[in-house]
Motif scaffolding. Structure first.
Motif, PDB file in Angstrom:
ATOM      1  N   PRO A 234       2.117   6.924  19.494  1.00 18.17           N
ATOM      2  CA  PRO A 234       1.379   5.219  19.250  1.00 18.17           C
ATOM      3  C   PRO A 234       2.879   4.796  19.280  1.00 18.17           C
ATOM      4  O   PRO A 234       3.965   5.541  18.308  1.00 18.17           O
ATOM      5  CB  PRO A 234       0.370   5.358  18.525  1.00 18.17           C
ATOM      6  CG  PRO A 234       0.989   6.517  17.622  1.00 18.17           C
ATOM      7  CD  PRO A 234       0.865   7.706  18.481  1.00 18.17           C
ATOM      8  N   GLU A 235       3.094   3.103  19.265  1.00 15.78           N
ATOM      9  CA  GLU A 235       3.986   2.798  19.224  1.00 15.78           C
ATOM     10  C   GLU A 235       3.605   2.106  18.000  1.00 15.78           C
ATOM     11  O   GLU A 235       2.711   1.121  17.515  1.00 15.78           O
ATOM     12  CB  GLU A 235       4.800   1.876  20.277  1.00 15.78           C
ATOM     13  CG  GLU A 235       5.381   2.821  21.160  1.00 15.78           C
ATOM     14  CD  GLU A 235       5.390   1.797  22.470  1.00 15.78           C
ATOM     15  OE1 GLU A 235       5.399   0.295  22.446  1.00 15.78           O
ATOM     16  OE2 GLU A 235       5.992   2.140  23.682  1.00 15.78           O
ATOM     17  N   PHE A 236       4.992   2.017  16.617  1.00 23.64           N
ATOM     18  CA  PHE A 236       3.897   1.443  15.691  1.00 23.64           C
ATOM     19  C   PHE A 236       4.631  -0.087  15.122  1.00 23.64           C
ATOM     20  O   PHE A 236       6.321   0.344  15.356  1.00 23.64           O
ATOM     21  CB  PHE A 236       4.551   2.302  14.646  1.00 23.64           C
ATOM     22  CG  PHE A 236       3.169   3.763  14.547  1.00 23.64           C
ATOM     23  CD1 PHE A 236       2.097   3.220  13.428  1.00 23.64           C
ATOM     24  CD2 PHE A 236       4.448   4.652  14.747  1.00 23.64           C
ATOM     25  CE1 PHE A 236       1.168   4.546  13.743  1.00 23.64           C
ATOM     26  CE2 PHE A 236       3.319   6.048  14.633  1.00 23.64           C
ATOM     27  CZ  PHE A 236       1.889   5.986  14.009  1.00 23.64           C
ATOM     28  N   THR A 237       4.710  -1.178  15.377  1.00 22.23           N
ATOM     29  CA  THR A 237       4.938  -1.635  14.950  1.00 22.23           C
ATOM     30  C   THR A 237       4.853  -2.564  13.127  1.00 22.23           C
ATOM     31  O   THR A 237       3.449  -2.913  13.235  1.00 22.23           O
ATOM     32  CB  THR A 237       4.368  -3.355  15.816  1.00 22.23           C
ATOM     33  OG1 THR A 237       4.760  -2.388  16.647  1.00 22.23           O
ATOM     34  CG2 THR A 237       5.371  -4.641  15.469  1.00 22.23           C
ATOM     35  N   SER A 238       6.055  -2.499  12.207  1.00 24.57           N
ATOM     36  CA  SER A 238       5.852  -3.212  11.269  1.00 24.57           C
ATOM     37  C   SER A 238       5.318  -4.119  11.060  1.00 24.57           C
ATOM     38  O   SER A 238       5.542  -4.973  11.317  1.00 24.57           O
ATOM     39  CB  SER A 238       7.702  -3.420   9.969  1.00 24.57           C
ATOM     40  OG  SER A 238       6.935  -3.800   8.914  1.00 24.57           O
ATOM     41  N   ASN A 239       4.818  -4.789   9.927  1.00 26.00           N
ATOM     42  CA  ASN A 239       3.720  -5.914   9.768  1.00 26.00           C
ATOM     43  C   ASN A 239       4.616  -6.854   8.240  1.00 26.00           C
ATOM     44  O   ASN A 239       3.897  -7.695   8.222  1.00 26.00           O
ATOM     45  CB  ASN A 239       2.331  -5.660   9.186  1.00 26.00           C
ATOM     46  CG  ASN A 239       2.319  -5.304   8.270  1.00 26.00           C
ATOM     47  OD1 ASN A 239       3.380  -4.607   7.522  1.00 26.00           O
ATOM     48  ND2 ASN A 239       1.222  -4.937   8.211  1.00 26.00           N
ATOM     49  N   ILE A 240       6.023  -6.245   8.540  1.00 28.23           N
ATOM     50  CA  ILE A 240       6.584  -6.949   7.468  1.00 28.23           C
ATOM     51  C   ILE A 240       7.787  -6.978   7.213  1.00 28.23           C
ATOM     52  O   ILE A 240       8.788  -5.874   8.013  1.00 28.23           O
ATOM     53  CB  ILE A 240       6.421  -6.980   5.710  1.00 28.23           C
ATOM     54  CG1 ILE A 240       6.891  -7.444   5.157  1.00 28.23           C
ATOM     55  CG2 ILE A 240       6.763  -4.683   5.545  1.00 28.23           C
ATOM     56  CD1 ILE A 240       6.101  -7.246   3.478  1.00 28.23           C
ATOM     57  N   LEU A 241       9.145  -7.786   6.895  1.00 24.90           N
ATOM     58  CA  LEU A 241      10.124  -7.532   7.864  1.00 24.90           C
ATOM     59  C   LEU A 241      11.131  -6.744   6.356  1.00 24.90           C
ATOM     60  O   LEU A 241      10.340  -6.552   5.343  1.00 24.90           O
ATOM     61  CB  LEU A 241      10.797  -8.900   7.715  1.00 24.90           C
ATOM     62  CG  LEU A 241      10.301 -10.783   8.913  1.00 24.90           C
ATOM     63  CD1 LEU A 241      10.938 -11.857   8.570  1.00 24.90           C
ATOM     64  CD2 LEU A 241      11.436  -9.872  10.114  1.00 24.90           C
TER      65      LEU A 241
END
Length: 263
Positions: A234-241
């Motif tokens: 899976p491709e993980f995407t951060s929900n915070i900068l």
């Protein structure tokens, strides 16, 4: 003990009937040598991917395996809560997803369920059974503390997970790593069924069948599962900068230095 090393159900029927006819919940159990299965293989054989089953290892000092491993399944009651809203499913085996809201606030609701789930074990029997032979098993989330402390509002959670979730299993398999044995236990509650109290002999025979079926499942070879093929990571995407995360860490360090955060 029979030649294959397995015990018959205990207690015997006459002992069971005395307490059951007085409305007292009873424990029926069998114990046997525990050197043919690991806790994980036993879990897979017994639960067959059933919902609301669990395997709990006891660990001491963070790295040493404790004495007991507990496997539980087939709850007859499920309790869950989100904030001050508590819900109970009292027919979990037949209708696992039907919950009714409890008019009591969350902590009072849980206390009532705990009290109703108590089983007073005869002292002569207690020393033969592991301490976690029956009861509620589950978790409290971190935000459960908001029920006892006034804390600032939190951001909405991205996960649909209850603050607390507990199940009351009707079958437990407990590995005793000191005695190298497994104890199968089924609690029998005279008032737990929707159809009302059963005859003592029927209740005892049903409990014995539950244990016999569990033993039969453990004696079977572990079913092989098809290996999953062509899995894509899976491709993980951060929900915070990254900068926001760094600021959170720096703030936490300040709290640690001030003594407001500790382990």
């Amino acid at each position: 003990m029979r030649d294959d090393g397995y015990h018959a159900p205990a207690p015997d029927f006459s002992s069971f009937q005395k307490g059951y006819d007085q409305g007292q919940p009873q424990l029926v159990y069998r114990r046997f040598a525990g050197d043919l299965d690991t806790p994980v293989s036993a879990y897979l054989k017994l639960t067959q991917d059933q919902d609301d089953s669990f395997l709990l290892e006891s660990v001491e000092g963070g790295e040493n395996l404790g004495r007991y491993t507990t496997i539980g399944m087939r709850p007859d009651l499920i309790w869950r809560a989100q904030g001050q809203k508590a819900e109970i499913n009292r027919e979990a085996q037949n209708h696992p997803y039907i919950f009714k809201e409890d008019p009591l606030p969350t902590l009072a609701s849980l206390k009532a369920v705990l009290e109703a789930s108590k089983i007073d074990v005869d002292p002569e029997l207690a020393h033969r059974l592991p301490p976690m032979a029956a009861g509620l098993f589950g978790y409290f989330g971190y935000d459960f503390v908001r029920l006892t402390e006034h804390l600032p509002d939190r951001p909405p959670s991205p996960f649909d997970v209850p603050d607390g979730y507990f199940v009351r299993p009707t079958l437990l398999a407990i590995f005793d790593h000191v005695k190298r044995e497994v104890v199968l236990i089924t609690p029998v509650r005279p008032d737990a069924g929707p159809e009302g109290k059963k005859d003592a002999k029927i209740a005892y025979d049903e409990a014995s069948d539950i244990l016999s079926n569990a033993l039969h499942a453990l004696r079977q070879p572990l079913a092989e599962k098809d290996e999953a093929k062509d899995l894509t990571a899976p491709e993980f995407t951060s929900n915070i900068l990254p900068t926001d995360y760094e600021n959170i860490v720096l703030k936490a360090k300040d709290y640690i230095a001030a003594g407001d955060i500790f382990q």
